[in-house]
Design an enzyme around this catalytic site. Structure first.
Site, PDB file in Angstrom:
ATOM      1  N   GLY A  45       0.828  -1.194   0.000  1.00  0.00           N
ATOM      2  CA  GLY A  45       0.000   0.000   0.000  1.00  0.00           C
ATOM      3  C   GLY A  45       0.861   1.243   0.000  1.00  0.00           C
ATOM      4  O   GLY A  45       1.990   1.226   0.499  1.00  0.00           O
ATOM      5  N   GLN A  50       2.931   9.907   1.190  1.00  0.00           N
ATOM      6  CA  GLN A  50       4.264   9.307   1.316  1.00  0.00           C
ATOM      7  C   GLN A  50       5.190   9.675   0.169  1.00  0.00           C
ATOM      8  O   GLN A  50       6.407   9.528   0.276  1.00  0.00           O
ATOM      9  CB  GLN A  50       4.151   7.779   1.404  1.00  0.00           C
ATOM     10  CG  GLN A  50       3.490   7.288   2.676  1.00  0.00           C
ATOM     11  CD  GLN A  50       3.318   5.793   2.636  1.00  0.00           C
ATOM     12  OE1 GLN A  50       2.348   5.274   2.105  1.00  0.00           O
ATOM     13  NE2 GLN A  50       4.298   5.063   3.180  1.00  0.00           N
ATOM     14  N   CYS A  90       5.574  -0.246   7.283  1.00  0.00           N
ATOM     15  CA  CYS A  90       5.261   0.914   6.441  1.00  0.00           C
ATOM     16  C   CYS A  90       6.492   1.290   5.628  1.00  0.00           C
ATOM     17  O   CYS A  90       7.606   1.295   6.155  1.00  0.00           O
ATOM     18  CB  CYS A  90       4.862   2.081   7.350  1.00  0.00           C
ATOM     19  SG  CYS A  90       4.504   3.597   6.461  1.00  0.00           S
ATOM     20  N   LEU A  91       6.295   1.633   4.360  1.00  0.00           N
ATOM     21  CA  LEU A  91       7.424   2.007   3.508  1.00  0.00           C
ATOM     22  C   LEU A  91       8.103   3.281   4.006  1.00  0.00           C
ATOM     23  O   LEU A  91       9.263   3.528   3.692  1.00  0.00           O
ATOM     24  CB  LEU A  91       6.955   2.199   2.059  1.00  0.00           C
ATOM     25  CG  LEU A  91       6.465   0.919   1.351  1.00  0.00           C
ATOM     26  CD1 LEU A  91       5.953   1.245  -0.043  1.00  0.00           C
ATOM     27  CD2 LEU A  91       7.564  -0.127   1.289  1.00  0.00           C
ATOM     28  N   HIS A 132      -4.716   1.833   7.432  1.00  0.00           N
ATOM     29  CA  HIS A 132      -3.341   2.344   7.547  1.00  0.00           C
ATOM     30  C   HIS A 132      -3.102   3.472   6.527  1.00  0.00           C
ATOM     31  O   HIS A 132      -2.552   4.517   6.875  1.00  0.00           O
ATOM     32  CB  HIS A 132      -2.384   1.163   7.323  1.00  0.00           C
ATOM     33  CG  HIS A 132      -0.926   1.509   7.287  1.00  0.00           C
ATOM     34  ND1 HIS A 132      -0.009   0.947   8.154  1.00  0.00           N
ATOM     35  CD2 HIS A 132      -0.211   2.328   6.471  1.00  0.00           C
ATOM     36  CE1 HIS A 132       1.195   1.436   7.873  1.00  0.00           C
ATOM     37  NE2 HIS A 132       1.099   2.265   6.856  1.00  0.00           N
ATOM     38  N   GLU A 133      -3.531   3.249   5.284  1.00  0.00           N
ATOM     39  CA  GLU A 133      -3.271   4.245   4.228  1.00  0.00           C
ATOM     40  C   GLU A 133      -4.119   5.501   4.423  1.00  0.00           C
ATOM     41  O   GLU A 133      -3.645   6.610   4.161  1.00  0.00           O
ATOM     42  CB  GLU A 133      -3.508   3.646   2.838  1.00  0.00           C
ATOM     43  CG  GLU A 133      -2.649   2.428   2.475  1.00  0.00           C
ATOM     44  CD  GLU A 133      -1.168   2.613   2.724  1.00  0.00           C
ATOM     45  OE1 GLU A 133      -0.665   3.755   2.646  1.00  0.00           O
ATOM     46  OE2 GLU A 133      -0.492   1.614   3.013  1.00  0.00           O
ATOM     47  N   HIS A 136      -2.495   7.799   6.762  1.00  0.00           N
ATOM     48  CA  HIS A 136      -1.434   8.617   6.138  1.00  0.00           C
ATOM     49  C   HIS A 136      -1.997   9.933   5.608  1.00  0.00           C
ATOM     50  O   HIS A 136      -1.361  10.981   5.723  1.00  0.00           O
ATOM     51  CB  HIS A 136      -0.788   7.878   4.959  1.00  0.00           C
ATOM     52  CG  HIS A 136       0.324   6.945   5.340  1.00  0.00           C
ATOM     53  ND1 HIS A 136       1.446   7.368   6.010  1.00  0.00           N
ATOM     54  CD2 HIS A 136       0.497   5.614   5.129  1.00  0.00           C
ATOM     55  CE1 HIS A 136       2.260   6.323   6.196  1.00  0.00           C
ATOM     56  NE2 HIS A 136       1.707   5.253   5.671  1.00  0.00           N
TER      57      HIS A 136
HETATM   58 NI    NI Z   1       2.439   3.277   5.620  1.00  0.00          NI
END
Ligand code: NI
Length: 163
Positions: A45, A50, A90-91, A132-133, A136
């Site tokens: 995701g 991000q 998470c990235l 989660h996204e 963000h």
């Molecule tokens: Ni994330």
């Protein structure tokens, strides 16, 4: 095109994203680049936040063989119930995984790449990923859900590795 991903504790990750007013070609190009960036990472995701675009857009693919791309524009959770613990990563927070409690089942409303509204019910990994996204887009990271002690340790670890 691969886009650079912002890393915690970058302050830009705290920006609250604004709704997308028109789903046009510029948005569709960004979606394409976000999918490339997510698959390349690799991740399941990615939120526009991000990659330093502060608009309400997320891309997801939780399938094993990476064949189920899902794009949500202006996503809104309209129903949620139950509780579920999931080990999240998470990235934007590389090499860090912790258990977070989320809703077990959600219903989300969003626009697709053509600007058409749709609703989707999700649970397990897909439900977790969507929650989660969307966080963000509101400037929230999964680590914000952890204890203050864990957050402090993570910040110290991050500072050390950046030296
Ligand atoms: Ni994330």
């Amino acid at each position: 095109m691969l886009l650079p991903i912002l890393h915690y504790p970058d302050k830009r990750l705290r920006t609250k994203a604004v709704p997308i007013e028109k789903v046009n070609d510029a948005i569709r190009f960004l979606i394409k680049d976000m999918f490339s960036t997510m698959y390349n990472a690799p991740g399941i995701g990615l939120a526009a936040t991000q990659v330093n675009h502060h608009i309400r857009l997320i891309v997801i693919d939780t399938s094993e063989d990476k064949t189920q791309p899902l794009c949500l524009i202006n996503p809104e959770i309209i129903e949620k119930d139950g509780e579920l613990e999931w080990d999240e990563g998470c990235l934007s927070v590389p090499d860090y995984y912790e258990c977070v409690t989320r809703a077990n089942h959600i219903k989300v409303r969003a626009l697709n790449e053509q600007g058409e509204m749709f609703e989707l019910e999700a649970q397990d990994i897909l439900g977790v990923c969507i929650q989660h996204e969307i966080d963000h887009l509101d400037g929230i990271l999964f680590v914000d859900h952890l204890s203050k002690l864990k957050q402090r340790r993570l910040l110290e670890k991050t500072k050390k590795s950046q030296k």
